[in-house]
Structures are given as C-alpha cells and as structure tokens.
Design an enzyme around this catalytic site. Sequence first.
Site, PDB file in Angstrom:
ATOM      1  N   GLU A   1       0.829  -1.206   0.000  1.00 50.72           N
ATOM      2  CA  GLU A   1       0.000   0.000   0.000  1.00 50.72           C
ATOM      3  C   GLU A   1       0.864   1.257   0.000  1.00 50.72           C
ATOM      4  OE1 GLU A   1      -3.093   0.058  -1.217  1.00 50.72           O
ATOM      5  OE2 GLU A   1      -3.651  -1.352   0.362  1.00 50.72           O
TER       6      GLU A   1
ATOM      7  N   GLU B   1      -7.054  10.205 -15.379  1.00 53.39           N
ATOM      8  CA  GLU B   1      -7.321  10.481 -13.956  1.00 53.39           C
ATOM      9  C   GLU B   1      -6.366  11.550 -13.408  1.00 53.39           C
ATOM     10  OE1 GLU B   1      -8.845   7.446 -11.738  1.00 53.39           O
ATOM     11  OE2 GLU B   1      -8.186   8.196  -9.808  1.00 53.39           O
TER      12      GLU B   1
ATOM     13  N   ASP C   1      -4.456   0.873  -9.831  1.00 54.33           N
ATOM     14  CA  ASP C   1      -5.888   0.643 -10.034  1.00 54.33           C
ATOM     15  C   ASP C   1      -6.190   0.315 -11.495  1.00 54.33           C
ATOM     16  OD1 ASP C   1      -5.602   1.625  -7.551  1.00 54.33           O
ATOM     17  OD2 ASP C   1      -6.949   3.328  -7.769  1.00 54.33           O
TER      18      ASP C   1
HETATM   19  P1  NG1 Z   1      -7.777   3.836  -3.530  1.00 54.67           P
HETATM   20  O1  NG1 Z   1      -7.835   4.281  -2.156  1.00 54.67           O
HETATM   21  O2  NG1 Z   1      -8.172   2.390  -3.672  1.00 54.67           O
HETATM   22  O3  NG1 Z   1      -8.493   4.728  -4.457  1.00 54.67           O
HETATM   23  C1  NG1 Z   1      -5.353   4.927  -3.817  1.00 54.67           C
HETATM   24  C2  NG1 Z   1      -4.694   5.215  -5.149  1.00 54.67           C
HETATM   25  C3  NG1 Z   1      -3.796   4.028  -5.579  1.00 54.67           C
HETATM   26  C4  NG1 Z   1      -2.807   3.682  -4.464  1.00 54.67           C
HETATM   27  C5  NG1 Z   1      -3.575   3.503  -3.132  1.00 54.67           C
HETATM   28  C6  NG1 Z   1      -2.667   3.313  -1.942  1.00 54.67           C
HETATM   29  C7  NG1 Z   1      -6.320   6.628  -6.327  1.00 54.67           C
HETATM   30  C8  NG1 Z   1      -7.395   6.696  -7.350  1.00 54.67           C
HETATM   31  N1  NG1 Z   1      -5.734   5.419  -6.168  1.00 54.67           N
HETATM   32  O4  NG1 Z   1      -6.204   3.809  -3.979  1.00 54.67           O
HETATM   33  O5  NG1 Z   1      -3.111   4.363  -6.763  1.00 54.67           O
HETATM   34  O6  NG1 Z   1      -1.818   4.665  -4.344  1.00 54.67           O
HETATM   35  O7  NG1 Z   1      -4.399   4.644  -2.836  1.00 54.67           O
HETATM   36  O8  NG1 Z   1      -1.902   2.168  -2.087  1.00 54.67           O
HETATM   37  O9  NG1 Z   1      -5.990   7.623  -5.705  1.00 54.67           O
END
Ligand code: NG1
Length: 474
Positions: A116, A248, A260
């Site tokens: 993460e 994005e 993602d």
């Molecule tokens: P989430 O919280 O699932 O949207 C975000 C980032 C990822 C990654 C994670 C932390 C966005 C859209 N995605 O994911 O690229 O950095 O946090 O591991 O911000």
Amino acid sequence: MAYYCYMLKCKNGNYYTGWSKDPFRRLKQHNAGRGARYTRMNAPCELVYAEEVPDLSAALKLESKIKTLKPAQKKSLISNPERNQLPKITALSKARSKKPKHFTVLSPGRVNLLGEHIDYNDGIVLPMAIDRKVTLQVKTLKEPVLRLNALDMDEKVELSLEDLDSKTDLNQQPLPPFALYPAGVAWALKAAGLPVSGLEVSYSSDIPMGAGLSSSAAVELGFALAWQIAAGWEIERMEMALLCKQAENDYVGLKSGLMDQFSVAHGVAGHALALDTRSLDWQTLRLPPDTSVVIADSAQRRKLTESGYNKRKQECSDALQILRSWCSDLASWRDVDPSFLEAHLAEMPTDIGKRAQHVVGEIQRVQQGCKCLEAGDAQGFGELMFASHSSLKELYEVSSFELDSLVEVAASLPGCLGARLTGAGFGGCTVNLVQKEFAPEFIEQLSNQYTKKTGLIASVFECFASDGARLLND
Ligand code: NG1
C-alpha cells in the site's frame, strides 16, 4: 474459449512455436517485442499455423511435440488443411472485428492484497480484480457526442467529443464530477491519436463507491474498452491502463499511481497480480489454496483522502530527497537499503522518517509476499498483511479507529490469517485472508462485533479474483 498451438515464421526463416488463446493478439505482442526473446531478435514474424486444442494441457503437449519436428515436417504440417485451421480462424476473427452497434462491457473493481502506498514509490503491488463490477450498456452514435446515463445516480449528461478541453456539457455547463472520468478517457485516447466515436452509455455498478475498491478505474477502463470496440482499433492492455491513469491524473486531477487501472485492465480469475511499478513487468500468482478473500467496508466514508494522499506523496518525495543528500546514487525507493535508512533515521524529521520506514518496509513485505504465494504459504502471507496494517497505522498514519477496529476484531476470529486496511486509507475497506471453511462464520462475527464496537454497520462480503475489463460474451 479455445486454446491454439501456433507457429510463426520469423524473419530469419525459422519457425517459432507457441500456444495462445488468441494467436492474432499474440502475434502483435511478438512483433512489438513483447513476446519472446527469440521473436524479438527475429521480428517481424508471420502467423503461419494455428491448431485448435481443447485445453491448456493439450496446447502444451502439442507445442512440445511440434518443437521437436524438423523444418520440413513443420512445413508439411503448415500445408495440411486438416491440421492448420488458420484460414478458418482468420475468417472468424474478421467477422468478429465487425464493429457492433450495441454491446455490453464489464469492468471490475480491485482490491489490493499487499503493497500500500508504494505504487507511486516504484514498489511492487499485489492487487487482484474482483467480481464486483461496472456494467456498461453501449450504443454507438453517428454524431461525435457522448451521452452518459449514470443509472445509480439517476443523472444524465451529454457532451461533445470535439470540445473536451472545456469540460462542459452541450449547454456549456461545467461537467458534473462523475462525467469527468469518461470525458477524461476520451481526452487521453484522442491525445494518443486514437479516434473516439459517438457513444450512448448507460452504466451502473455494484462496487461500493469511495471505499478504496477502484470504482473510478473500473469506469475508466470500461469506457476505454467501449471506444476500442466501437472504433475498431486495438491497443495493448498496459497502454490502455496508462492512458486511463493519464485521464485520472491530468483531466480529473487526481494524482494516483498505476495500480488501479493496471488491475482492472489485467485481472486474471483466481490470481493476484504482482506489478512492478518501476519496470511495469508483471506476473500472475495463484491465491493460496483453501482460503477466501473477504472485504469489509467500514461504512466510514473516506475523509481527507485526497488532501491526505497528496500530502503523503509529497512527504515521500521529500524523504527520498533527504536520503539522496547522503547517497546521491539513489535513483528510486527500490535502491534504499533498510540498514541505510535505519542509520540515518535519527537525522530525519520524525514524520518524514516514519513515512520512509513504511515505504521501505512495505516494499520488502511485498517481495516476501510474492514468495509466500509462490509457495502457497497462506499463513506467512497473512502475517505480512497484519504487519502492513500496523505500518500503515503507526508509520504512514492513514488508518482510522473504524479500520483498526475491523482489523482487531478480525484478528480475534477463528480462521483469520491476515487483515489490513486496503486502498489509500482514511476510512473505506479492510481486506482479510480467511481459511475457506471459516469464511461464513467470520463474515457474520466481523459484522456483529464491529457494530457493537462502533455503532456502524459494515458490509462484509467474500470476493473472488476475476478477469479484467471485457466484452460480455467475449
Ligand atoms: P484507492 O484508495 O483504492 O483509491 C489509492 C490510489 C492508488 C494507491 C492507493 C494506496 C487513487 C485513485 N488510487 O487507492 O493508486 O496509491 O491509494 O496504495 O488515488
């Protein structure tokens, strides 16, 4: 889908033998230098043989057999119409590539099992696409407009594909936030020279929104695929993921990493995906046998996700900068040795040092996690998940009382092998690895005990690793 054993005639006149579910797509990969070393050295190659077999094992057997044949025997196989089905599958593929007017695209969410906040720090991440998805019903239009019908929100908007920079609808009103994602994808595809045709898309999703399960990447990839099908061009999945990330980052304005979009584009049923965000190499790894992946949505909507996320990104970049002042060779976080960090920790501002400890530790945990998956070691993998959560809580400081409660309760339940917050944190979901036989009881207990502890109602469900974005009935 059938399997094929195929032969390519390489530039040097020799034959290369392989297997694939789609020999045409595989040929493109070989010719683009992404197939095998041999074909890269001897490109361009021509597809000269394809024989259908019922399953992977038959494909592998036939592949080894053909590889043992002498060149003359290969030639006679190629000219044998009983065996070489290339003309038939070429015709079929042409018929399939007729552009449909109506079609449905499925695009999954993703959950990250380990790794993460390191996709923007050159780490390896371990996500999987899940069986929750966005469903897009697509109709092609003659005029260059995008008609969006977001069924879950009961919102509609229409915009011109020739005026994407203005971020306005056909009435010159600013686009609502949900429309920025598809519009951004069209913008990125056009900028890459890929034509986007008019579409009317009605879409809905069963991925919880704003919970860290990538509902926005699912929307992006769903639209990119819809345009690919409607317009008839074809790009590599990694390129598609990168263009959606660009949408994005630069159109919607969220500076996320690649994880993602990559996961939604590349998902493989039953497997986790190990993506090296530095080299963009990736591989599939089987999920541990007899385990279930359980997601728990805390019902706490994420607070400060965007500002907190950008702040952490900045802190990581500051930390790397500081580390470079002691070792100018550090090209990336991947080069930071844990003992080097340890030796300089006291000299770094406390918060920055903590972020650095998380990044370096998490990079190592994923490397160990990949080995656990290769060895089918569910216990070892679960321990790494717990350690990742502690690090996100204590060092990266992106957890919350609700997420910690979910992890604490999970850890006390029978059959729980690992639990951690997933996604950016600050609310959202946890991901749990549970022994399969305990999963139903785990789900019930986790929901009940979480409500007792927090007064909130979590949505807890088992999820399955699924294939990436795809055309329905493909
Ligand atoms: P989430 O919280 O699932 O949207 C975000 C980032 C990822 C990654 C994670 C932390 C966005 C859209 N995605 O994911 O690229 O950095 O946090 O591991 O911000």
